[in-house]
Design a protein around this motif. Structure first.
Motif, PDB file in Angstrom:
ATOM      1  N   VAL A   5       1.658   3.636   5.383  1.00 16.15           N
ATOM      2  CA  VAL A   5       1.518   2.426   4.579  1.00 16.15           C
ATOM      3  C   VAL A   5       0.384   1.588   5.141  1.00 16.15           C
ATOM      4  N   SER A   6      -0.485   1.137   4.244  1.00 22.73           N
ATOM      5  CA  SER A   6      -1.558   0.228   4.672  1.00 22.73           C
ATOM      6  C   SER A   6      -0.926  -1.083   5.104  1.00 22.73           C
ATOM      7  N   ARG A   7      -1.133  -1.483   6.345  1.00 20.95           N
ATOM      8  CA  ARG A   7      -0.377  -2.602   6.872  1.00 20.95           C
ATOM      9  C   ARG A   7      -1.249  -3.769   7.326  1.00 20.95           C
ATOM     10  N   GLU A   8      -0.671  -4.948   7.131  1.00 19.98           N
ATOM     11  CA  GLU A   8      -1.265  -6.174   7.672  1.00 19.98           C
ATOM     12  C   GLU A   8      -0.160  -6.838   8.470  1.00 19.98           C
ATOM     13  N   THR A   9      -0.050  -6.479   9.734  1.00 18.78           N
ATOM     14  CA  THR A   9       1.036  -6.954  10.565  1.00 18.78           C
ATOM     15  C   THR A   9       0.827  -8.418  10.925  1.00 18.78           C
ATOM     16  N   LEU A  27      12.271  -6.494  18.800  1.00 18.53           N
ATOM     17  CA  LEU A  27      13.010  -6.120  17.589  1.00 18.53           C
ATOM     18  C   LEU A  27      12.566  -6.980  16.408  1.00 18.53           C
ATOM     19  N   ALA A  28      12.376  -8.278  16.669  1.00 16.90           N
ATOM     20  CA  ALA A  28      11.912  -9.173  15.605  1.00 16.90           C
ATOM     21  C   ALA A  28      10.516  -8.770  15.132  1.00 16.90           C
ATOM     22  N   GLU A  29       9.655  -8.368  16.066  1.00 13.94           N
ATOM     23  CA  GLU A  29       8.322  -7.909  15.693  1.00 13.94           C
ATOM     24  C   GLU A  29       8.384  -6.654  14.823  1.00 13.94           C
ATOM     25  N   ARG A  30       9.249  -5.731  15.192  1.00 11.19           N
ATOM     26  CA  ARG A  30       9.384  -4.502  14.409  1.00 11.19           C
ATOM     27  C   ARG A  30       9.915  -4.796  13.017  1.00 11.19           C
ATOM     28  N   TYR A  31      10.862  -5.722  12.915  1.00 14.43           N
ATOM     29  CA  TYR A  31      11.386  -6.097  11.603  1.00 14.43           C
ATOM     30  C   TYR A  31      10.293  -6.751  10.758  1.00 14.43           C
ATOM     31  N   ALA A  32       9.509  -7.649  11.367  1.00  7.59           N
ATOM     32  CA  ALA A  32       8.408  -8.284  10.635  1.00  7.59           C
ATOM     33  C   ALA A  32       7.418  -7.247  10.142  1.00  7.59           C
ATOM     34  N   ASP A  33       7.155  -6.249  10.966  1.00  7.81           N
ATOM     35  CA  ASP A  33       6.232  -5.180  10.584  1.00  7.81           C
ATOM     36  C   ASP A  33       6.787  -4.383   9.407  1.00  7.81           C
ATOM     37  N   LEU A  34       8.076  -4.080   9.430  1.00  7.22           N
ATOM     38  CA  LEU A  34       8.700  -3.332   8.330  1.00  7.22           C
ATOM     39  C   LEU A  34       8.694  -4.143   7.033  1.00  7.22           C
ATOM     40  N   LEU A  35       8.925  -5.446   7.153  1.00 10.28           N
ATOM     41  CA  LEU A  35       8.862  -6.307   5.967  1.00 10.28           C
ATOM     42  C   LEU A  35       7.456  -6.337   5.386  1.00 10.28           C
ATOM     43  N   THR A  37       5.187  -4.143   5.500  1.00 13.63           N
ATOM     44  CA  THR A  37       4.710  -2.841   5.023  1.00 13.63           C
ATOM     45  C   THR A  37       5.667  -2.282   3.980  1.00 13.63           C
ATOM     46  N   GLU A  38       6.744  -1.677   4.431  1.00 11.96           N
ATOM     47  CA  GLU A  38       7.711  -1.102   3.497  1.00 11.96           C
ATOM     48  C   GLU A  38       8.302  -2.162   2.570  1.00 11.96           C
TER      49      GLU A  38
END
Length: 243
Positions: A5-9, A27-35, A37-38
């Motif tokens: 997925v093209s991402r803008e973290t 964990l919060a960073e990973r959740y923000a990244d998933l939001l 992107t996916e």
């Protein structure tokens, strides 16, 4: 979840360290990244929201934990992409959280996030809040931008334990909502609502919260419970949806 997925973290603001312990921040960073992107690809978050997820969504949700006691059981109704429930779960490993959401594409995302982050104190239920009426109660029932207070009472209060409370994120018009819901508050035998501001040193403006508990925990005012012997579960669910 796909890896292409093209991402803008979104970058992590300094304020995040005030609401997430150091061992939970990743964990919060990973959740923000998933939001970002996916979540965007699946239509759970608008593309324009991705760069400002922390300020507009994650921090606002995380500070709600200030109004929740240690070890609470929580039901987050209409959780959508997990706001505020998943954020609270990340910030507070001491609580148990049930995320309730009727749409399959959202619950699929939530289940994937819970598994990805290893949040074993979180469960996901596909359904409406009223599907749990009469089956479970919780110390706290949370929500974010789900409905006006008068409707929120009908969905939330049957899930509130005798000593528990509805704790909902609201906007600046919360006091007007309370006045409009006066008859519903009496019907449900609720105590006078409390309006709180949380996150005073984290978000600007602070997050506005309304807290509603039972007026008399020994005399819960659930209309469906009082009339339950004369109604079928199917009738109760239909009536709840029509409120």
């Amino acid at each position: 979840m796909s890896d292409d997925v093209s991402r803008e973290t979104p970058s992590v603001p300094a304020e995040a360290r005030r609401v997430f312990a150091s061992e939970r921040l990743s964990l919060a960073e990973r959740y923000a990244d998933l939001l970002a992107t996916e979540g965007v690809v699946r239509g759970l978050i608008g593309p324009r929201e991705a760069p400002r997820l922390w300020e507009r969504h994650l921090l606002n949700s995380a500070v709600l934990a200030e109004a929740i006691a240690e070890g609470s059981s929580i039901c987050d109704i209409g959780t959508g992409a997990g706001l505020p429930g998943l954020v609270i779960a990340i910030a507070r490993p001491d609580v148990r959280i049930t995320l309730v959401e009727p749409l399959l594409r959202r619950t699929t995302f939530l289940e994937e996030v819970v598994a990805n982050l290893g949040l074993d104190h979180v469960s996901v239920v596909r359904g409406r809040a009223d599907d749990l009426h009469g089956r479970q109660t919780f110390d706290v029932v949370t929500s974010r931008a789900v409905a006006p207070l008068e409707r929120l009472l009908g969905w939330s209060m049957p899930l509130v334990a005798p000593e528990g409370a509805l704790v909902a994120m609201k906007g600046r018009s919360v006091r007007e909502e309370i006045e409009a819901a006066r008859s519903f508050l009496r019907t449900w035998r609720c105590a006078e609502p409390e309006v709180l501001e949380v996150g005073l040193d984290v978000v600007s403006p602070p997050t506005t919260v309304v807290r509603v508990s039972w007026a008399d925990p020994s005399r819960i005012g659930w209309p469906l419970a009082r009339e339950g012997r004369r109604r079928s579960p199917r009738h109760d669910r239909r009536a709840a949806r029509e409120r």
